[in-house]
Design a protein around this motif. Sequence first.
Motif, PDB file in Angstrom:
ATOM      1  N   GLN A   1       0.866  -1.042   0.148  1.00 15.39           N
ATOM      2  CA  GLN A   1      -0.319   0.148  -0.229  1.00 15.39           C
ATOM      3  C   GLN A   1       1.010   1.274  -0.074  1.00 15.39           C
ATOM      4  O   GLN A   1       0.135   2.571  -0.271  1.00 15.39           O
ATOM      5  CB  GLN A   1      -1.196   0.169   1.604  1.00 15.39           C
ATOM      6  N   THR A   2       2.351   1.007   0.005  1.00 19.90           N
ATOM      7  CA  THR A   2       2.812   2.473   0.504  1.00 19.90           C
ATOM      8  C   THR A   2       3.720   2.406  -1.470  1.00 19.90           C
ATOM      9  O   THR A   2       3.787   1.894  -1.861  1.00 19.90           O
ATOM     10  CB  THR A   2       4.384   2.002   0.838  1.00 19.90           C
ATOM     11  N   ARG A   3       3.010   3.896  -1.533  1.00 15.41           N
ATOM     12  CA  ARG A   3       3.901   4.610  -2.681  1.00 15.41           C
ATOM     13  C   ARG A   3       4.721   5.313  -2.870  1.00 15.41           C
ATOM     14  O   ARG A   3       5.092   6.312  -1.438  1.00 15.41           O
ATOM     15  CB  ARG A   3       2.827   5.625  -3.523  1.00 15.41           C
ATOM     16  N   TYR A   4       5.805   5.802  -3.807  1.00 17.85           N
ATOM     17  CA  TYR A   4       7.067   6.359  -3.731  1.00 17.85           C
ATOM     18  C   TYR A   4       6.960   6.967  -5.160  1.00 17.85           C
ATOM     19  O   TYR A   4       7.574   6.013  -6.574  1.00 17.85           O
ATOM     20  CB  TYR A   4       8.431   5.030  -3.617  1.00 17.85           C
ATOM     21  N   GLN A   5       7.171   8.163  -5.150  1.00 15.85           N
ATOM     22  CA  GLN A   5       7.274   8.912  -5.866  1.00 15.85           C
ATOM     23  C   GLN A   5       8.027   9.424  -6.192  1.00 15.85           C
ATOM     24  O   GLN A   5       8.734   9.676  -7.744  1.00 15.85           O
ATOM     25  CB  GLN A   5       6.088  10.413  -6.070  1.00 15.85           C
TER      26      GLN A   5
END
Length: 618
Positions: free
Chosen positions: A287-291
């Motif tokens: 569920q973790t997003r890394y932009q």
Amino acid sequence: MTTQFDRVYHGLSPEIGKFRIASSGMAWKGEESDNMVAMSSEDIKWAQWLRVARNYQLRVGLKDRSREIFDGFMREDHDKLVSLMKQHFSVTLETKEISFKGWNWGVTDFQGPDLAFLVSNKTSFELPLANVANSNIAGRTEVSLEFATPSSSKKSARNAPDEMVEIRFYVPGQHTRSTRGSDAGSQKSDDEDEDISAAQAFHDAVKEKAEIGQVAGDIILSFEEVLVLTPRGRYDVDMFPEFLRLRGKTYDYKIMYSSISRLFLLPKDDQHVLFILGLSTPIRQGQTRYQYLVMQFSREEEITAELNMSEEDVAKYDRLKKNYEDPTFEVVSGVFRALSGKKIIGTGSFQSHDGHAGVKANLKAVQGDLFMLEKYVFFVSKQPTLIELSDIHQVVFSRLGAGLGATAARTFDLKIVTKSGPEYTFTSLNKEEHEGTEAYLKEKKVKVKNEMMEGELILGPDDDDDEEMQSVASSGEEAPKPRIGADDEDSEEDEDFHVSNSDSGSPTESDSSDDGAKTASDASGDRDFKRAAKGKGKAAGKKKAPAKKADASGSDADDDDKPKKAAPKPKPKPKAAPKKESDSDDDAMDVDEEPKPKPKPKTKVQAEEDGPAKKKFK
């Protein structure tokens, strides 16, 4: 003779087009663009008819083992297509059965470029492996497939259709994989069987099949064991003409160059350099997003590399070289700049007090480096934050933690209010950076509000109070400072008490209170005449009364003449029962005449009980 079918889709494209069949072959052309797909009659080898989400699909197999799919046909088009296929191409249109049970358990099968999910030996759905951007094991028995968003669609997000971005498979059990001993340089000739989880085997198969169309020779350059801070780990970076692949121990990522929005090359300290990729489509771990993709390189590390490209292909890219023998961070940044077509954003004219390009700061509970760039304020941490200078409404300098003491006096807070809404408060900046930061913001014509003076005004008295409290805590003589008059007289009685006391033992609680009472009354009798001349009120009358029954008259006279001398000596619990009434009377009088010296008698009593051996000097 040509037969035309309207409102037909090609592949997964949302664009509607026209599909035509003639004796020479088949062709599809989009209505909104010039996209066209044509197939000659000699290349058509087979055809299938099946039910899909967009009505019915015509699937055509070609001679080179590829295939083309067209959706949007109606049910009544089936008979017409059967006759056309037979007439023009001598191909029988087969009907492929689809499972409509809706079960979520079944068997997976890799069918060419697709991953098919079968229920009761019938296809339930198919997933194009070419669109798989990432595959990872979400748990011991779960495999997650993430799909890349097609970049060809230029429609606005409001009119764009919904697209699936992730699907998870539960794959329990074990799988036996045979590995040949001769592979990987092994000297064993016998085959070996390796037991791995079925999820791991499925994960490996997906990674292998998803790279169809990308041969090993297509890799332009590969960097091994690159330290990535976000998401943390060491990854092998494989550079392809259209995308890059990050291969780690647990996670693999496929990142299209078209999804890279910005490139940053920033110095972290004197030994390390940060290379940061800003992504328009974030990569995900669960569920973790890394932009942002943050890589760290050592300044002293060098690499020798040769690109797997011809001189003609290298010449097509801007500032790309065939051979490199430079520091690693320069090679990596140069290759990324050429393949992605993005400019590298470096440090600006700002320098910290120590001569660095960034300053240490905290955003909430996260520590990082705050870089002041030409067009951005970039906070690099576990979750980097990028703020455009053009989006800043105002910047407020303050010392919100001024009341915390000396630590807050050395730091200040920087709050950035943006025009788009969010506010960012960076804390614990060294106060030596204030002047340079403010000058940088004013040079960029950013509205600055300084609230530092308010913090300094609050800080002044706080420092004085802190010093006073520290002196009180460090010296026992200063502890009773709020009751100055009583302390002076107590110290005198301590001297007298020590002189008259011949017992050097440690008395019990009851003995110490009785002996202390006797000594106090004797001492007060010896000093009656001297203290009567002073005449300082009746405040301590109640405390002297319970000293001793035999010296009641002397203590009473002492109460009238000398109010504060014997205040702390006796405990409020002595045996003198008759004196309790007089105590209450004296208390009432004391409260009326002098309310302030009375608040903390218990502390003084405890101080006297702790030992007659202590001497207090004023």
